[in-house]
Design a protein around this motif. Structure first.
Motif, mmCIF file in Angstrom:
data_model
loop_
_atom_site.group_PDB
_atom_site.id
_atom_site.type_symbol
_atom_site.label_atom_id
_atom_site.label_comp_id
_atom_site.label_asym_id
_atom_site.label_seq_id
_atom_site.Cartn_x
_atom_site.Cartn_y
_atom_site.Cartn_z
ATOM 1 N N MET A 127 30.359 44.812 45.555
ATOM 2 C CA MET A 127 31.409 45.559 44.910
ATOM 3 C C MET A 127 32.544 45.676 45.921
ATOM 4 S SD MET A 127 29.645 49.338 44.948
ATOM 5 C CE MET A 127 28.235 48.874 43.994
ATOM 6 N N CYS A 128 33.915 45.620 45.444
ATOM 7 C CA CYS A 128 34.358 46.794 44.734
ATOM 8 C C CYS A 128 35.408 46.484 43.669
ATOM 9 C CB CYS A 128 34.888 47.755 45.776
ATOM 10 S SG CYS A 128 35.342 49.328 45.178
ATOM 11 N N GLY A 129 36.464 45.684 43.977
ATOM 12 C CA GLY A 129 37.535 45.449 43.037
ATOM 13 C C GLY A 129 37.688 43.977 42.693
ATOM 14 N N ILE A 130 37.864 43.665 41.396
ATOM 15 C CA ILE A 130 38.034 42.288 40.930
ATOM 16 C C ILE A 130 39.348 42.182 40.169
ATOM 17 C CG2 ILE A 130 37.214 40.591 39.225
ATOM 18 C CD1 ILE A 130 34.376 41.380 39.928
ATOM 19 N N VAL A 131 40.068 41.075 40.400
ATOM 20 C CA VAL A 131 41.247 40.742 39.614
ATOM 21 C C VAL A 131 41.190 39.247 39.292
ATOM 22 C CG1 VAL A 131 43.768 40.712 39.499
ATOM 23 C CG2 VAL A 131 42.623 42.516 40.779
ATOM 24 N N GLY A 132 41.501 38.892 38.051
ATOM 25 C CA GLY A 132 41.613 37.488 37.659
ATOM 26 C C GLY A 132 42.892 37.267 36.873
ATOM 27 N N TYR A 133 43.468 36.042 36.972
ATOM 28 C CA TYR A 133 44.732 35.756 36.296
ATOM 29 C C TYR A 133 44.783 34.310 35.857
ATOM 30 C CZ TYR A 133 49.720 34.781 35.629
ATOM 31 O OH TYR A 133 50.927 34.378 35.109
ATOM 32 N N ALA A 134 45.261 34.083 34.632
ATOM 33 C CA ALA A 134 45.586 32.750 34.138
ATOM 34 C C ALA A 134 46.879 32.870 33.345
ATOM 35 C CB ALA A 134 44.465 32.195 33.262
ATOM 36 N N GLY A 135 47.932 32.174 33.771
ATOM 37 C CA GLY A 135 49.218 32.320 33.100
ATOM 38 C C GLY A 135 50.200 31.252 33.488
ATOM 39 N N ARG A 136 51.477 31.609 33.496
ATOM 40 C CA ARG A 136 52.562 30.671 33.836
ATOM 41 C C ARG A 136 53.193 30.994 35.189
ATOM 42 N NH1 ARG A 136 50.615 27.664 29.869
ATOM 43 N NH2 ARG A 136 51.117 28.398 27.757
ATOM 44 N N GLU A 137 52.980 32.214 35.671
ATOM 45 C CA GLU A 137 53.572 32.630 36.943
ATOM 46 C C GLU A 137 52.643 32.270 38.099
ATOM 47 O OE1 GLU A 137 56.607 33.953 36.960
ATOM 48 O OE2 GLU A 137 56.682 33.900 34.758
ATOM 49 N N GLN A 138 53.179 32.356 39.308
ATOM 50 C CA GLN A 138 52.347 32.132 40.481
ATOM 51 C C GLN A 138 51.264 33.215 40.565
ATOM 52 O OE1 GLN A 138 52.342 29.500 42.744
ATOM 53 N NE2 GLN A 138 53.596 28.667 41.072
ATOM 54 N N ALA A 139 50.032 32.783 40.777
ATOM 55 C CA ALA A 139 48.896 33.712 40.699
ATOM 56 C C ALA A 139 48.798 34.623 41.916
ATOM 57 C CB ALA A 139 47.596 32.919 40.543
ATOM 58 N N ALA A 140 49.075 34.108 43.114
ATOM 59 C CA ALA A 140 48.784 34.867 44.336
ATOM 60 C C ALA A 140 49.463 36.231 44.370
ATOM 61 C CB ALA A 140 49.146 34.039 45.565
ATOM 62 N N PRO A 141 50.779 36.338 44.068
ATOM 63 C CA PRO A 141 51.398 37.676 44.110
ATOM 64 C C PRO A 141 50.804 38.643 43.085
ATOM 65 C CG PRO A 141 53.067 35.944 44.109
ATOM 66 C CD PRO A 141 51.766 35.280 43.787
ATOM 67 N N ILE A 142 50.414 38.121 41.930
ATOM 68 C CA ILE A 142 49.835 38.985 40.893
ATOM 69 C C ILE A 142 48.450 39.464 41.317
ATOM 70 C CG2 ILE A 142 48.985 39.000 38.508
ATOM 71 C CD1 ILE A 142 51.324 37.045 37.875
ATOM 72 N N LEU A 143 47.666 38.566 41.907
ATOM 73 C CA LEU A 143 46.344 38.964 42.399
ATOM 74 C C LEU A 143 46.461 40.020 43.477
ATOM 75 C CD1 LEU A 143 44.663 35.434 42.643
ATOM 76 C CD2 LEU A 143 44.317 37.140 40.843
ATOM 77 N N LEU A 144 47.375 39.814 44.420
ATOM 78 C CA LEU A 144 47.551 40.772 45.510
ATOM 79 C C LEU A 144 48.015 42.122 44.981
ATOM 80 C CD1 LEU A 144 47.447 41.165 48.575
ATOM 81 C CD2 LEU A 144 49.839 40.409 48.666
ATOM 82 N N ASP A 145 48.938 42.117 44.026
ATOM 83 C CA ASP A 145 49.408 43.363 43.431
ATOM 84 C C ASP A 145 48.266 44.105 42.741
ATOM 85 O OD1 ASP A 145 51.588 45.183 42.419
ATOM 86 O OD2 ASP A 145 50.847 44.428 40.507
ATOM 87 N N GLY A 146 47.436 43.364 42.002
ATOM 88 C CA GLY A 146 46.305 43.994 41.327
ATOM 89 C C GLY A 146 45.322 44.604 42.307
ATOM 90 N N LEU A 147 45.054 43.899 43.394
ATOM 91 C CA LEU A 147 44.130 44.428 44.405
ATOM 92 C C LEU A 147 44.701 45.684 45.055
ATOM 93 C CD1 LEU A 147 42.909 41.112 46.085
ATOM 94 C CD2 LEU A 147 41.704 42.507 44.386
ATOM 95 N N GLN A 148 46.012 45.697 45.285
ATOM 96 C CA GLN A 148 46.623 46.894 45.869
ATOM 97 C C GLN A 148 46.475 48.093 44.943
ATOM 98 O OE1 GLN A 148 50.479 45.154 46.519
ATOM 99 N NE2 GLN A 148 50.069 44.756 48.687
ATOM 100 N N ARG A 149 46.496 47.854 43.638
ATOM 101 C CA ARG A 149 46.340 48.937 42.683
ATOM 102 C C ARG A 149 44.896 49.420 42.574
ATOM 103 N NH1 ARG A 149 51.071 49.472 39.891
ATOM 104 N NH2 ARG A 149 52.546 47.768 40.305
#
Length: 609
Positions: free
Chosen positions: A1-23
């Motif tokens: 454990m502890c936090g999971i984030v996944g993304y599939a879309g049109r934007e660059q994934a890395a910034p979205i993953l990092l933002d989700g983990l920060q949240r």
């Protein structure tokens, strides 16, 4: 454990993953990482420490791709370190997995995979999964994940990506939370809603045994047999602060409700019911040493000490060895009688309690072997102890401990059964019954939590009180101490706990008209005596709330209010009976307008003496 984030879309994934983990930082973590599908291959960046280290890696070594997974880890198997951080990959580097939960049979799977030539690079249980997927992959990631999950025992929330299918994320859940968010030209997965709130408020909650295939175009839900599942979308209207708490007003209430899962995870992999054994992976006491034990010293502070007070008679019943419970802060000052046939049993949620660490070092200097019960892998206590039992409560944010306490009790019960078998002081049938009772606890805790409205309604009666007394006998006396501590530390109402037999030796002088008394009466051989004690305080004008077993009708007739617990073995009652006391304290503090999660003058981890 502890936090999971996944993304599939049109934007660059890395910034979205990092933002989700920060949240998700509020959940606590010791390492972080991400894997992004770059087209021809996977790029993985991960590091122990704060998310800033991951952000720095992504800045120094950027990754380009529109599909990926991320993770913050709270160590359960393997110390906090770069090589243990998620995501984990297979031998080819084309499969990446992030995972919350515990794979109970990972050691057997790992040995099997190593024998077939797989190379492992971490100490985690998670790493078996990408290797299983590697073996099962035949051009269809979903089928490979399904086949691999069928081999697992335990709990999981997972997200998986494969370099050969760079447009999709596969997620699955069993006994560990996972949600799927639906956006415009982008879809998401997360272990908790806050991670994806900036991008969507349309969320599906995965249920146990469900999987989802996530692409930029949409989401498909299936069961473990590959059959489609219809699900209802949840429209989230919480603000970001509320969502961190899962919709609860405070972390404390959220953590109270996490106790069934925390107990289940703490038991995971430790009960070999087929062979009648208790398996404690971090304990390597030699049998001859265990059989020659003279004493166990339980050293702890606060809530952890109350757990030790419950554990004392349980350890003595099973292991037939004397047990002392001491305040860790006082232990060094009394020239303690400790030698090389003593186990110093240290209990600390954080593993950083200064008094407990000092007591541990004193006990070791006098020859004791040190066995720690802690919630934090890699903590000072875990590193310095000779043996460790980890509670798997997950991060506990509220200062007032709830799920850490109940998992400490479970760890003590496991240790008692283990020592009893090693010392041959208890028959296997009794340990088998103990294991059955432990397995039943999560469902029983769920039943207690369903009583929250009933207990919350009683909180009004305590709001004007200046003093509250808690009483009990046997195991209930220790639970009374924990109940009193919970009430006073977050409501600021003066509360004291007494062994009920002590009432006539002075305490009755404090009982006056209308004073609330919480009477714990869960130990069946002691119900008649507790009935007499309740009548004693009632005769002096007390208002009595009884917390008792279903058959205690005589007690219910005398008490002013009664909370009936689910039917369970007497030995398990301290785990169940403390929950209404936690709920009561929470609602009293809430009604009084207190800062429930951060009460005045207190800190979560006491790192000074």
């Amino acid at each position: 454990m502890c936090g999971i984030v996944g993304y599939a879309g049109r934007e660059q994934a890395a910034p979205i993953l990092l933002d989700g983990l920060q949240r998700l930082e509020y959940r606590g973590y010791d390492s972080a990482g991400a894997a992004v599908c770059t087209g021809a291959k996977l790029e993985v960046r991960k590091a122990a420490g704060r998310l800033e280290r991951l952000a720095q890696l992504l800045e120094e070594y950027p990754v380009t791709g529109v599909t990926g997974i991320g993770h913050t880890r709270w160590a359960t198997h393997g110390a906090p370190a770069d090589h243990n951080a998620h995501p984990h990959v297979d031998c080819t580097g084309r499969v990446a997995v992030v995972h919350n939960g515990i794979i109970e049979n990972y050691l057997a799977l790992r040995a099997e995979l190593v024998a077939r030539g797989h190379r492992f690079s971490s100490d985690t249980d998670t790493e078996v999964l990408p290797h299983l997927i590697e073996e099962n992959y035949r051009g269809d990631l979903l089928e490979a994940v399904r086949a691999s999950l069928a081999r697992l025992k335990g709990s999981w929330a997972i997200a998986v990506v494969h370099a050969d299918e760079p447009d999709r994320v596969i997620v699955a859940r069993k006994d560990s939370p996972l949600v799927v968010g639906v956006g415009r030209d982008a879809n998401f997965a997360a272990s908790d809603i806050p991670a994806i709130l900036p991008y969507t408020r349309s969320v599906y909650v995965l249920e146990d045994g469900e999987l989802a295939v996530i692409t930029a175009e949409g989401v498909t839900f299936l069961d473990m047999h590959g059959r489609p599942r219809e699900k209802t979308v949840l429209h989230v209207d919480w603000d970001a602060a509320a969502s961190e708490k899962g919709g609860y007003e405070h972390f404390m209430r959220k953590e109270i409700h996490e106790q069934p899962r925390a107990v289940r995870d703490t038991l995971a992999g430790k009960l070999d019911r087929e062979r009648g054994r208790i398996v404690l992976p971090g304990v390597s006491l030699e049998r001859e040493y265990v059989r020659s034990l003279r004493k166990i010293d339980v050293l702890a502070m606060g809530t952890a000490r109350h757990a030790g007070l419950v554990g004392k008679p349980v350890l003595e019943w099973f292991a037939r060895v004397p047990v002392e419970v001491d305040l860790a802060a006082e232990f060094r000052y009394r020239d303690p009688l400790v030698d090389d046939r003593t186990i110093a049993l240290m209990i600390s949620q954080s593993g950083e309690t200064a008094d407990t660490l000092a007591a541990m070092r004193e006990a070791r200097a006098r020859g004791a072997q040190v066995l720690a019960i802690t919630n934090v892998v890699g903590s000072s206590l875990a590193r310095e102890a000779d043996h460790v039992i980890y509670t798997v409560a997950g991060p506990e944010v509220a200062v007032a401990s709830t799920k850490a306490y109940t998992t400490q009790l479970v760890a003590l019960y496991l240790l008692a059964g283990y020592l009893g078998l090693e010392r041959e002081t208890v028959d296997r049938a009794r340990v088998a019954a103990l294991m059955d009772d432990l397995v039943a606890l999560p469902a029983q805790l769920e039943a207690v939590l369903e009583m929250e409205d009933e207990v919350a309604a009683l909180a009004e009666r305590f709001v004007p009180a200046e003093h509250v007394f808690f009483i009990g006998r046997g195991l209930d006396a220790a639970t009374a101490m924990e109940g009193a501590l919970k009430l006073k530390e977050i409501s600021y109402i003066h509360a004291e706990a007494y062994a009920a037999g002590e009432l006539k030796h002075g305490t009755l002088a404090l009982i006056t008209d209308g004073v609330p008394v919480v009477a714990l009466a869960t130990q069946r051989p002691l119900l008649d005596k507790m009935l007499s004690n309740i009548k004693e305080v009632k005769a002096r004008g007390a208002w009595v709330l009884a917390v008792t077993v279903p058959e205690a009708e005589d007690i219910a007739r005398v008490a002013d209010a009664t909370v009936f617990l689910p039917a369970a073995a007497d030995l398990m009652m301290p785990v169940l009976s403390v929950v209404p006391l936690q709920i009561l304290a929470y609602h009293v503090a809430r009604l009084l307008g207190r800062d429930v999660d951060k009460p005045r003058n207190l800190a979560k981890s006491v790192t000074v003496e």
